[in-house]
Scaffold this motif. Structure first.
Motif, PDB file in Angstrom:
ATOM      1  N   GLU A 117      23.601  13.644   5.406  1.00 15.67           N
ATOM      2  CA  GLU A 117      22.303  13.019   5.147  1.00 15.67           C
ATOM      3  C   GLU A 117      21.172  13.886   5.673  1.00 15.67           C
TER       4      GLU A 117
ATOM      5  N   SER B 284      21.112  14.151   1.489  1.00 18.19           N
ATOM      6  CA  SER B 284      20.532  12.836   1.234  1.00 18.19           C
ATOM      7  C   SER B 284      21.544  11.758   1.600  1.00 18.19           C
ATOM      8  N   LYS B 285      21.100  10.513   1.566  1.00 18.46           N
ATOM      9  CA  LYS B 285      21.990   9.395   1.851  1.00 18.46           C
ATOM     10  C   LYS B 285      23.113   9.303   0.824  1.00 18.46           C
TER      11      LYS B 285
ATOM     12  N   ARG C 188      25.850  11.667   1.770  1.00 16.86           N
ATOM     13  CA  ARG C 188      26.551  11.128   2.942  1.00 16.86           C
ATOM     14  C   ARG C 188      27.517  10.037   2.517  1.00 16.86           C
TER      15      ARG C 188
ATOM     16  N   GLN D 244      14.086  10.757   1.507  1.00 14.14           N
ATOM     17  CA  GLN D 244      15.525  11.008   1.593  1.00 14.14           C
ATOM     18  C   GLN D 244      15.970  11.293   3.013  1.00 14.14           C
TER      19      GLN D 244
END
Length: 643
Positions: free
Chosen positions: A139, A143-144, A147, A625
């Motif tokens: 992340e 970015s999430k 992840r 993000q």
């Protein structure tokens, strides 16, 4: 291919139908043998309960999942060793040497780079980012979404494998020694669940230390007694040499040859990197160290330990080879798999010494316990840190710790359930084991894409990971289907095969000798790529596809990466370029002035806030993000923290 087989060089296990009933043995387990096994379980449970009581009142996730970052280098190193030294490897390595000679020993050459790179690249980055889960890095770097992809891939990988690593050795023990199958499965699963869920990572590490000692004692007992019965280690070496069982250096560069010096030494490096560089179970141990220097030292300490374990496994295989030259096997005994041969050998040489067969079985139990407990702990960590807390940031530390303990119990139940499923899977079990190895390479590629390539972006990471997984499953499943459709008498070239039998079900963790028939061509040849190159091939796929997609989607010009998530290899290589050329590169915003090497530790992202390691808290507005940005007008808040 399973984690132990994939990372230690032993080929995959398979459940196969067997025609011959296992030969009757003269030696059986005695009360002393059972007592040794029970003592192992009781002491492992006692260690867990001790640390559960000692940690009472310390209701924080940091204490439970990271041992409060208080561990020294030696227990961490031994835990790193035990985590992936399973019962499968303890049986598989001697079986490989017994069948194929000592060429497998050259895998030890890969340990140097395979541990040096994590020590000086991965550990500093992960440790200085102050993360709990390796997937938090994804992340911070991407970015999430990336992840989440990494976390779900890891959970899928571990859940599939947990039951297999618990059930397969128990099945082999039952076939050879008469040890109760489901009694051993339940005992291991329940004991492991209790001490993992109550004692946390500190209990897991210290039980790993104890279990490592037991594993070494059990293997040494086999080597010492076995060598004495065949005339000493000198005779073992001489006889093995006379029968061409001491392998020379095979410099054949063909990646489709199962074992060569290059395959073992360099293909093995990528497998070691995927294990000791980015695997959550190992990363979590690095992060439990009291400081970064201790974490690096623990990685260095694993190197001689790995070499010792490898040499002992090779010696057991050589002693077994010489012993059965002196005491020829009956025809029905020669048909059993290599893993069962190891157990028969142990019962043959130790059966007259009450307690010693039990010590070797305790050694196998230790291998299973260390692997399963690491799986429980790492799964609980990624679940709470990557799936729960990001969506419920208001959860208190006390409640988060309680949830982590409940997750440990839940994964223990899942493990027992997967063990039962494994008993019903038949030949499909090889697919379950292979899945673990298939996933390791793409995850390594994903982390390398982020660490070494500043121009890689989130879109490239997601597409690259998917491409790597597709490639991994294509090769892995294609290889299995190819071997299943080929003759059962002539095993496939890469050593992944089936033995055809009739009545009983046995586990084979054996590596079969290559066939002398003509070599396959086309896709059949592609499917016979040596398993030791799987990780390199799949991780390279992730990197190449990820870079292409990143460049096509604009790289990181619009959103420069967090400098602390980059190891500046490419920036240094491009440093000679004039500024006008540098400005044209698709990785704007990277500045080595604020790099992972600084002694300042960036804060952890939590609901738009940057929370430090200490008592202070710095609140900033985090860009889109979840990235903490570097130069070119972006905010990058640092907090002085003592390492």
């Amino acid at each position: 291919m399973g984690i132990k087989e994939f990372y230690s060089g032993v080929s995959p296990s398979t459940i196969v139908p067997s025609t011959a009933t296992p030969p009757t043995r003269l030696s059986h387990f005695t009360i002393a043998d059972y007592a040794v096994c029970v003592l192992l379980l009781v002491l492992s449970l006692a260690i867990g309960l001790f640390y559960a009581r000692q940690g009472r009142g310390q209701n924080t996730v940091r204490h439970f999942l990271l041992a409060n970052r208080s561990m020294g280098f030696l227990p961490v190193a031994l835990s790193l060793l035990a985590t992936f030294q399973s019962a499968v490897a303890l049986l598989g390595v001697p079986g490989e040497i017994y069948r194929s000679g000592t060429e497998y020993w050259f895998l030890g050459c890969s340990y140097f780079l395979g541990l040096l790179v994590p020590a000086h690249i991965f550990i500093p980055i992960f440790y200085r980012l102050n993360i709990s889960s390796a997937y938090e890095y994804l992340e911070l770097r991407f970015s999430k979404a990336v992840r989440l992809c990494g976390t779900l891939t890891f959970i899928f990988q571990m859940v599939i494998y947990m039951g297999v690593v618990l059930y397969a050795p128990a099945l082999a023990l039952n076939a050879v020694t008469g040890f109760h199958l489901w009694g051993s499965v339940l005992a291991l699963g329940i004991v492991c669940t209790i001490y993992t869920s109550l004692g946390g990572l500190k209990a897991v590490i210290w039980t790993d230390v104890f279990q490592t000692v037991v594993m070494l004692l059990g293997q040494l007992a086999v080597v010492i007694v076995g060598a004495a019965k065949v005339g000493g280690l000198g005779r073992v070496w001489d006889v093995a040499s006379q029968h061409d069982h001491i392998s020379g250096i095979d410099l054949n560069p063909d990646p489709f040859v199962r074992h060569t010096f290059w395959t073992l030494s360099f293909g093995g490096v990528f497998m070691m990197l995927s294990l000791y560089g980015v695997n959550q179970a190992q990363v979590q141990r690095y992060l439990s160290s009291r400081n970064e220097k201790t974490a690096i030292l623990s990685c260095y300490a694993v190197f001689p330990c790995q070499q010792v374990v490898l040499c002992i496994g090779c010696l057991i295989g050589l002693v077994m080879f010489v012993y059965y030259l002196d005491h020829p096997l009956a025809p029905e005994q020669a048909e059993v798999s290599s893993d069962q041969m190891v157990l028969y050998f142990v019962m043959d040489i130790l059966g007259e010494l009450p307690g010693l067969p039990g010590l070797f079985v305790a050694c196998l139990f230790s291998g299973s316990l260390s692997t399963i407990s690491s799986a429980f702990n790492s799964l609980a960590t990624v679940t709470i840190e990557d799936l729960i807390r990001p969506h419920f940031p208001e959860i208190s530390e006390k409640r988060a710790t309680l949830i982590s303990k409940v997750l440990g119990v839940a994964y223990g139940v899942v493990c027992l359930g997967m063990a039962y499923v494994s008993s019903l899977m038949g030949p499909v079990l090889q697919a379950a084991i292979s899945i673990f190895g298939m996933v390791g390479g793409p995850l390594l590629g994903l982390f390398c894409l982020g660490i070494f390539f500043p121009c890689a972006n989130s879109a490239g990471a997601v597409v690259g990971l998917l491409a790597g997984l597709i490639m991994a499953f294509w090769i892995g499943i294609g290889s299995m289907v190819s071997s299943m459709t080929s003759s059962t008498v002539l095993p496939p070239h890469n050593g992944t095969g089936f033995l055809s039998h009739r009545n009983t079900t046995v586990v084979t963790m054996t590596t079969l000798m290559p066939s002398a028939v003509s070599r396959p061509t086309g896709l059949q040849r592609f499917y016979n790529l040596s398993y030791l190159w799987y990780s390199a091939h799949n991780s390279t796929t992730v990197i190449v596809v990820g870079l292409l997609v990143s460049l096509l989607t604009g790289g990181t010009r619009r959103q420069p990466p967090n400098p602390r998530t980059i190891y500046p290899v490419l920036p240094r290589l491009f440093a000679f370029l004039p500024r006008s050329c540098w400005d044209c590169l698709p990785c704007q915003g990277y500045s080595e002035e604020v790099s992972y090497k600084t002694d300042k530790v960036p804060e952890k992202i939590s609901n738009g806030k940057l929370t430090g390691c200490g008592e202070e808290e710095v609140v900033v507005v985090v860009p889109e993000q979840g990235h903490i940005q570097g130069d070119h007008g972006h905010a990058f808040i640092l907090h002085e923290t003592s390492l």
